[in-house]
Design a protein around this motif. Structure first.
Motif, PDB file in Angstrom:
ATOM      1  N   LEU A 208       0.744  -1.354  -0.010  1.00 54.31           N
ATOM      2  CA  LEU A 208      -0.018   0.088  -0.042  1.00 54.31           C
ATOM      3  C   LEU A 208       0.726   1.198  -0.049  1.00 54.31           C
ATOM      4  CD1 LEU A 208      -2.780  -1.077   2.531  1.00 54.31           C
ATOM      5  CD2 LEU A 208      -2.863  -0.935  -0.025  1.00 54.31           C
ATOM      6  N   SER A 209       1.996   1.260   0.521  1.00 54.94           N
ATOM      7  CA  SER A 209       2.972   2.399   0.908  1.00 54.94           C
ATOM      8  C   SER A 209       3.506   2.663  -0.659  1.00 54.94           C
ATOM      9  CB  SER A 209       4.110   1.955   1.812  1.00 54.94           C
ATOM     10  OG  SER A 209       3.599   1.953   2.940  1.00 54.94           O
ATOM     11  N   ASN A 210       3.823   1.302  -1.501  1.00 52.47           N
ATOM     12  CA  ASN A 210       4.457   1.404  -2.767  1.00 52.47           C
ATOM     13  C   ASN A 210       3.199   2.203  -3.795  1.00 52.47           C
ATOM     14  OD1 ASN A 210       6.479   0.203  -1.653  1.00 52.47           O
ATOM     15  ND2 ASN A 210       6.826  -0.681  -3.411  1.00 52.47           N
ATOM     16  N   ILE A 211       2.169   1.927  -3.394  1.00 50.57           N
ATOM     17  CA  ILE A 211       0.862   2.231  -4.409  1.00 50.57           C
ATOM     18  C   ILE A 211       0.838   3.783  -4.005  1.00 50.57           C
ATOM     19  CG2 ILE A 211      -1.563   2.181  -4.612  1.00 50.57           C
ATOM     20  CD1 ILE A 211      -1.615  -0.950  -4.025  1.00 50.57           C
ATOM     21  N   ASP A 212       0.777   4.338  -2.690  1.00 48.68           N
ATOM     22  CA  ASP A 212       0.880   5.730  -2.682  1.00 48.68           C
ATOM     23  C   ASP A 212       1.817   6.415  -3.110  1.00 48.68           C
ATOM     24  OD1 ASP A 212      -1.381   5.508  -0.979  1.00 48.68           O
ATOM     25  OD2 ASP A 212      -0.434   5.275   0.947  1.00 48.68           O
ATOM     26  N   LEU A 213       3.051   5.667  -3.083  1.00 46.65           N
ATOM     27  CA  LEU A 213       4.154   6.411  -3.967  1.00 46.65           C
ATOM     28  C   LEU A 213       4.066   6.855  -5.229  1.00 46.65           C
ATOM     29  CD1 LEU A 213       7.433   5.003  -2.127  1.00 46.65           C
ATOM     30  CD2 LEU A 213       6.691   7.078  -2.048  1.00 46.65           C
ATOM     31  N   VAL A 214       3.499   5.678  -5.908  1.00 48.38           N
ATOM     32  CA  VAL A 214       3.319   5.670  -7.595  1.00 48.38           C
ATOM     33  C   VAL A 214       2.163   6.805  -7.636  1.00 48.38           C
ATOM     34  CG1 VAL A 214       2.426   4.343  -9.435  1.00 48.38           C
ATOM     35  CG2 VAL A 214       3.978   3.328  -7.937  1.00 48.38           C
TER      36      VAL A 214
END
Length: 311
Positions: A208-214
Motif C-alpha cells: 500500500l505504501s508503494n501504491i501511494d508512492l506511485v
C-alpha cells in the motif's frame, strides 16, 4: 454479514427455497452463461492485480475472473507481466521463446495489439503472453528513458481501442520491482488478492505504501478499488479472523465473495485451463463467477472515466 448469509436471507423469502436449489442456481450461472450475462462497464477498466507475496492466488484470480467475465458477455484481456508465464499457461496461450509477447511490447519493438492472442477459455478473452525473455526485462528497462511508463505507452497507443476490450487485467510478478511499477503506472485500479492466513497480511502495508508512492509521483488516478479474499477455509477460526480484520479496515473495497480453498482450482492450471473450464460446477468456479459478477456490477455503476485515455 457474509455474501452467503445475504444470499440465504434473500433466498429464504422465496417460496420453495432450499439450500440445494440455491446451489443449483449458482451452478446454472456457470454452466449456462448465455442466460446470465454480466453488465459491461461504463468505461474501459484497467486493473493491476498485485501482491508481492507469492501463493496468494494472484494469477489464479486474474485468469478466472477474466474468464468468467468473458464467458458472460464482457470482453476482457489479460496481460501476463510475470516471467513465469503462469497466466499464459492457464489461458492456453503459447508462450515459448520467440513468441510475440509483452516483452517486445515493453521495448517498443511491436504493438501490444500484435502480441494479443485469443485464449482457449473464451472467444471474448485475449491474452498478451509472457516469455522467458521477460526475466531480463527489469535490467534492460533500467537504462531506458521513462522506464516506469513503458507499459502505459504500449497500452495507450490505440491498441485497447483496436482490440475493443472492456476489462484489462495486468498480472504482476510476486515482487515490487520495475515490472510491477510499470503495471501500477499503466492502470487506474489495483485489485489485491489476500490469502485468508496471518502471513498474508504481512507486507500488505509495504504494498500500500508503494501504491501511494506511485500515486504521488507517477499516476494520480491510481487507487485500490478491489480486494479479494482467497483460499478461505471455513473450518479455521484464523480464516474468519483475517476476513473480519480485512473487512473492518477496508470496508466496501472488499468483495462480498470469498474464494474457498479448492483442489479443483489448484488442479486446473496443470491442464492449461481455468477452473471454469476444468470443473465449472465446482465451488471454486462458482465463487469466481460470483466475484466477477460483483466486479462487473460495480463497473456498470461507475459514472466517471476510469481509463487513463478517457475512453
Amino acid at each position: 454479514m457474509s455474501q452467503r448469509e445475504m444470499l440465504h436471507n434473500v433466498s429464504r423469502e422465496t417460496p420453495g427455497w432450499t439450500p440445494i436449489a440455491e446451489e443449483a442456481e449458482r451452478a446454472a450461472r456457470v454452466l449456462h452463461p448465455d442466460r446470465h450475462r454480466m453488465p459491461r462497464p461504463t468505461h474501459r477498466r484497467v486493473l493491476t492485480v498485485a501482491n508481492q507475496k507469492g501463493g496468494v492466488g494472484k494469477t489464479t484470480s486474474t485468469v478466472n475472473i477474466a474468464a468468467a467475465l468473458a464467458m458472460h458477455g464482457v470482453r476482457a484481456m489479460v496481460i501476463d507481466l510475470d516471467p513465469q508465464g503462469n497466466a499464459s499457461t492457464a489461458l492456453g496461450v503459447e508462450h515459448r521463446l520467440g513468441t510475440p509477447s509483452v516483452y517486445e511490447a515493453l521495448l517498443g519493438e511491436i504493438r501490444l495489439a500484435d502480441a494479443a492472442v485469443r485464449s482457449t477459455a473464451s472467444p471474448d478473452l485475449l491474452c498478451v503472453p509472457a516469455t522467458i525473455d521477460l526475466a531480463g526485462a527489469e535490467i534492460e528497462l533500467v537504462s531506458m528513458v521513462a522506464r516506469e511508463n513503458r507499459l502505459k505507452q504500449a497500452l495507450y497507443d490505440g491498441s485497447l481501442a483496436e482490440l475493443g476490450v472492456d476489462y484489462v487485467f495486468v498480472d504482476c510478478p510476486p515482487s515490487l520491482g520495475l515490472l510491477t511499477v510499470n503495471a501500477l503506472v499503466a492502470a487506474s485500479e489495483v485489485l489485491i488478492p489476500i490469502q485468508c492466513e496471518y502471513y498474508a497480511l504481512e507486507g500488505l502495508g509495504q504494498l500500500l505504501s508503494n501504491i501511494d508512492l506511485v500515486r504521488s509521483h507517477l499516476n494520480t488516478a491510481l487507487h485500490v478499488s478491489t480486494i479479494l479474499l482467497t483460499m478461505y477455509d471455513g473450518r479455521t477460526k484464523l480464516a474468519d479472523q483475517v476476513t473480519n480484520e480485512v473487512r473492518g479496515h477496508f470496508g466496501p473495497t472488499v468483495l462480498r465473495t470469498v474464494i474457498p480453498r479448492s483442489v479443483k482450482v489448484s488442479e486446473a492450471p496443470g491442464y492449461s485451463q481455468t477452473v471454469l473450464a476444468y470443473d465449472p460446477g465446482s465451488r471454486g468456479a462458482m465463487s469466481y463467477v460470483d466475484a466477477a459478477r460483483e466486479i462487473a456490477e460495480r463497473g456498470a455503476r461507475m459514472d466517471v472515466p476510469i481509463d487513463q485515455d478517457g475512453r
